[in-house]
Design an enzyme around this catalytic site. Structure first.
Site, PDB file in Angstrom:
ATOM      1  CE  LYS A  14      -4.068   7.424  -3.333  1.00 37.47           C
ATOM      2  NZ  LYS A  14      -3.472   7.065  -4.663  1.00 37.47           N
ATOM      3  NE  ARG A  89      -6.185  13.147  -4.282  1.00 36.17           N
ATOM      4  CZ  ARG A  89      -6.286  12.204  -5.184  1.00 36.17           C
ATOM      5  NH1 ARG A  89      -5.372  12.066  -6.100  1.00 36.17           N
ATOM      6  NH2 ARG A  89      -7.293  11.378  -5.161  1.00 36.17           N
ATOM      7  NE  ARG A 128      -8.218   1.958 -10.920  1.00 36.44           N
ATOM      8  CZ  ARG A 128      -7.853   3.012 -10.189  1.00 36.44           C
ATOM      9  NH1 ARG A 128      -7.663   2.881  -8.896  1.00 36.44           N
ATOM     10  NH2 ARG A 128      -7.636   4.169 -10.764  1.00 36.44           N
ATOM     11  NE  ARG A 161     -10.800   5.671 -11.151  1.00 31.40           N
ATOM     12  CZ  ARG A 161     -10.081   5.978 -10.082  1.00 31.40           C
ATOM     13  NH1 ARG A 161     -10.109   5.216  -9.005  1.00 31.40           N
ATOM     14  NH2 ARG A 161      -9.315   7.048 -10.071  1.00 31.40           N
ATOM     15  NE  ARG A 172      -5.785   9.426 -11.928  1.00 32.59           N
ATOM     16  CZ  ARG A 172      -6.069   8.117 -11.935  1.00 32.59           C
ATOM     17  NH1 ARG A 172      -6.339   7.503 -13.080  1.00 32.59           N
ATOM     18  NH2 ARG A 172      -6.092   7.437 -10.813  1.00 32.59           N
TER      19      ARG A 172
HETATM   20  P1  AP5 Z   1      -5.798   1.076  -6.264  1.00 32.92           P
HETATM   21  O1  AP5 Z   1      -5.842   0.500  -4.913  1.00 32.92           O
HETATM   22  O2  AP5 Z   1      -7.082   1.374  -6.957  1.00 32.92           O
HETATM   23  O3  AP5 Z   1      -4.835   2.344  -6.289  1.00 32.92           O
HETATM   24  P2  AP5 Z   1      -5.062   3.792  -5.723  1.00 32.92           P
HETATM   25  O4  AP5 Z   1      -3.767   4.244  -5.126  1.00 32.92           O
HETATM   26  O5  AP5 Z   1      -6.271   3.856  -4.847  1.00 32.92           O
HETATM   27  O6  AP5 Z   1      -5.289   4.535  -7.086  1.00 32.92           O
HETATM   28  P3  AP5 Z   1      -6.359   5.603  -7.541  1.00 32.92           P
HETATM   29  O7  AP5 Z   1      -6.168   5.698  -9.034  1.00 32.92           O
HETATM   30  O8  AP5 Z   1      -7.725   5.310  -7.078  1.00 32.92           O
HETATM   31  O9  AP5 Z   1      -5.805   6.858  -6.848  1.00 32.92           O
HETATM   32  P4  AP5 Z   1      -6.050   8.299  -7.231  1.00 32.92           P
HETATM   33  O10 AP5 Z   1      -5.540   8.977  -6.051  1.00 32.92           O
HETATM   34  O11 AP5 Z   1      -5.490   8.747  -8.518  1.00 32.92           O
HETATM   35  O12 AP5 Z   1      -7.628   8.313  -7.523  1.00 32.92           O
HETATM   36  P5  AP5 Z   1      -8.840   8.793  -6.639  1.00 32.92           P
HETATM   37  O13 AP5 Z   1      -9.925   7.849  -6.867  1.00 32.92           O
HETATM   38  O14 AP5 Z   1      -8.434   9.115  -5.266  1.00 32.92           O
HETATM   39  O15 AP5 Z   1      -4.928   0.082  -7.171  1.00 32.92           O
HETATM   40  C1  AP5 Z   1      -4.764   0.301  -8.552  1.00 32.92           C
HETATM   41  C2  AP5 Z   1      -4.761  -1.044  -9.298  1.00 32.92           C
HETATM   42  O16 AP5 Z   1      -3.611  -1.792  -8.917  1.00 32.92           O
HETATM   43  C3  AP5 Z   1      -5.973  -1.928  -9.003  1.00 32.92           C
HETATM   44  O17 AP5 Z   1      -6.340  -2.614 -10.165  1.00 32.92           O
HETATM   45  C4  AP5 Z   1      -5.468  -2.915  -7.940  1.00 32.92           C
HETATM   46  O18 AP5 Z   1      -6.150  -4.155  -8.052  1.00 32.92           O
HETATM   47  C5  AP5 Z   1      -3.988  -3.050  -8.301  1.00 32.92           C
HETATM   48  N1  AP5 Z   1      -3.127  -3.183  -7.131  1.00 32.92           N
HETATM   49  C6  AP5 Z   1      -3.212  -2.478  -5.969  1.00 32.92           C
HETATM   50  N2  AP5 Z   1      -2.240  -2.860  -5.120  1.00 32.92           N
HETATM   51  C7  AP5 Z   1      -1.510  -3.808  -5.775  1.00 32.92           C
HETATM   52  C8  AP5 Z   1      -0.348  -4.583  -5.426  1.00 32.92           C
HETATM   53  N3  AP5 Z   1       0.258  -4.442  -4.236  1.00 32.92           N
HETATM   54  N4  AP5 Z   1       0.142  -5.446  -6.337  1.00 32.92           N
HETATM   55  C9  AP5 Z   1      -0.444  -5.587  -7.546  1.00 32.92           C
HETATM   56  N5  AP5 Z   1      -1.548  -4.907  -7.936  1.00 32.92           N
HETATM   57  C10 AP5 Z   1      -2.071  -4.019  -7.065  1.00 32.92           C
HETATM   58  O19 AP5 Z   1      -9.171  10.193  -7.351  1.00 32.92           O
HETATM   59  C11 AP5 Z   1      -9.693  10.249  -8.659  1.00 32.92           C
HETATM   60  C12 AP5 Z   1      -9.889  11.705  -9.056  1.00 32.92           C
HETATM   61  O20 AP5 Z   1     -10.832  12.327  -8.143  1.00 32.92           O
HETATM   62  C13 AP5 Z   1      -8.640  12.580  -8.976  1.00 32.92           C
HETATM   63  O21 AP5 Z   1      -7.865  12.514 -10.157  1.00 32.92           O
HETATM   64  C14 AP5 Z   1      -9.284  13.974  -8.783  1.00 32.92           C
HETATM   65  O22 AP5 Z   1      -9.799  14.479  -9.987  1.00 32.92           O
HETATM   66  C15 AP5 Z   1     -10.448  13.666  -7.862  1.00 32.92           C
HETATM   67  N6  AP5 Z   1     -10.076  13.764  -6.429  1.00 32.92           N
HETATM   68  C16 AP5 Z   1     -10.049  12.762  -5.511  1.00 32.92           C
HETATM   69  N7  AP5 Z   1      -9.653  13.219  -4.319  1.00 32.92           N
HETATM   70  C17 AP5 Z   1      -9.429  14.547  -4.479  1.00 32.92           C
HETATM   71  C18 AP5 Z   1      -8.963  15.582  -3.624  1.00 32.92           C
HETATM   72  N8  AP5 Z   1      -8.626  15.324  -2.344  1.00 32.92           N
HETATM   73  N9  AP5 Z   1      -8.839  16.833  -4.118  1.00 32.92           N
HETATM   74  C19 AP5 Z   1      -9.153  17.111  -5.402  1.00 32.92           C
HETATM   75  N10 AP5 Z   1      -9.568  16.184  -6.280  1.00 32.92           N
HETATM   76  C20 AP5 Z   1      -9.698  14.915  -5.818  1.00 32.92           C
END
Ligand code: AP5
Length: 222
Positions: A14, A89, A128, A161, A172
């Site tokens: 994402k 979410r 990552r 991270r 997660r």
């Molecule tokens: P990446 O693009 O970083 O993936 P992502 O889907 O953004 O993954 P996240 O782990 O950031 O999502 P998340 O929803 O768990 O975390 P968030 O930060 O929102 O890609 C991942 C890896 O793969 C990278 O190394 C990239 O280079 C590689 N990659 C990407 N695409 C690729 C491809 N096509 N091919 C090969 N490699 C690829 O949230 C973190 C925490 O914050 C949550 O756990 C929660 O505690 C809190 N939080 C955030 N939002 C909320 C909310 N709305 N409500 C409550 N808590 C929240």
């Protein structure tokens, strides 16, 4: 205005797609995960309350994230549209989002659901690397930085991270799966959902998203 939401499991890509899409469509990228991590780094009251939930792979309480999001949507740059990643979410957040946007005369035009398998996700998150300064994402194997441990964009150091440890990633995923189906149904019922596989190369995933976005919204062609 064009409001785009990216949904999908942790590690589906994402953040990676949101950054590229924001550049292509010249729209602001809003990531709740990134805003929360910045609050943790800045030792703000929001960051202090959120940190423990994040490190345990749990969702931060809805009210806290909603408050944070409201002040982000009060900024003028969202008037022409936005790319929202990491929110909603759960169903309650989806309804809160409608309220936040409605009160500001904003709307969601399309929702992309990036699907990926658990094995791909665990491999992606284990490798990552994130830039401490500009939050750019890299991957040890799939998208390595030009210089080991250094961000290609701003030359700052890359870090892993805390919540990318395998046990936290599994938590997660479990949290995500509990809520995903109701969220998908919510946007399917509104006929806004576009589901695609996120397992392909990032460039291919991006071109698929852009193709659909241009078909759905004529204003993006200008
Ligand atoms: P990446 O693009 O970083 O993936 P992502 O889907 O953004 O993954 P996240 O782990 O950031 O999502 P998340 O929803 O768990 O975390 P968030 O930060 O929102 O890609 C991942 C890896 O793969 C990278 O190394 C990239 O280079 C590689 N990659 C990407 N695409 C690729 C491809 N096509 N091919 C090969 N490699 C690829 O949230 C973190 C925490 O914050 C949550 O756990 C929660 O505690 C809190 N939080 C955030 N939002 C909320 C909310 N709305 N409500 C409550 N808590 C929240």
């Amino acid at each position: 205005m064009t409001g785009i939401v990216l949904l999908g499991p942790p590690g589906a890509g994402k953040g990676t797609q949101a950054v590229r899409l924001a550049e292509e469509l010249i729209l602001p990228h809003i990531s709740t995960g990134e805003i929360l991590r910045q609050n943790v780094l800045d030792l703000t009251p929001i960051g202090e309350e959120a940190e423990d939930y994040m490190n345990r792979g749990l969702l931060v309480p809805d009210e806290l994230v909603a408050k944070m999001l409201m002040s982000r949507f009060d900024k003028a740059d969202v008037k022409k549209g936005f790319i929202l990643d990491g929110y909603p979410r759960n169903l309650s957040q989806a309804m809160t989002l409608d309220d936040i946007l409605g009160a500001r005369k904003l709307d969601i035009g399309m929702v992309f659901y990036l699907d990926s398998s658990d094995n791909v996700i665990i491999q992606r998150l284990a490798g990552r690397l994130v830039c401490k300064a500009c939050a750019a994402n890299f991957h040890i194997k799939n998208m390595p930085p030009k210089k080991k441990g250094i961000c290609d964009h701003c030359r700052a150091r890359l870090y892993q991270r805390k919540d990318d440890q395998e046990s936290t990633v599994k938590k997660r995923l479990e949290v995500y799966k509990k809520e995903a189906a109701s969220l998908i149904e919510f946007y399917q019922a509104k006929e806004k959902l576009h589901r695609l596989s996120a397992d392909a190369e990032p460039e291919l995933v991006l071109s698929e998203i852009i193709e659909i976005a241009l078909k759905c919204d004529d204003s993006l062609k200008v």
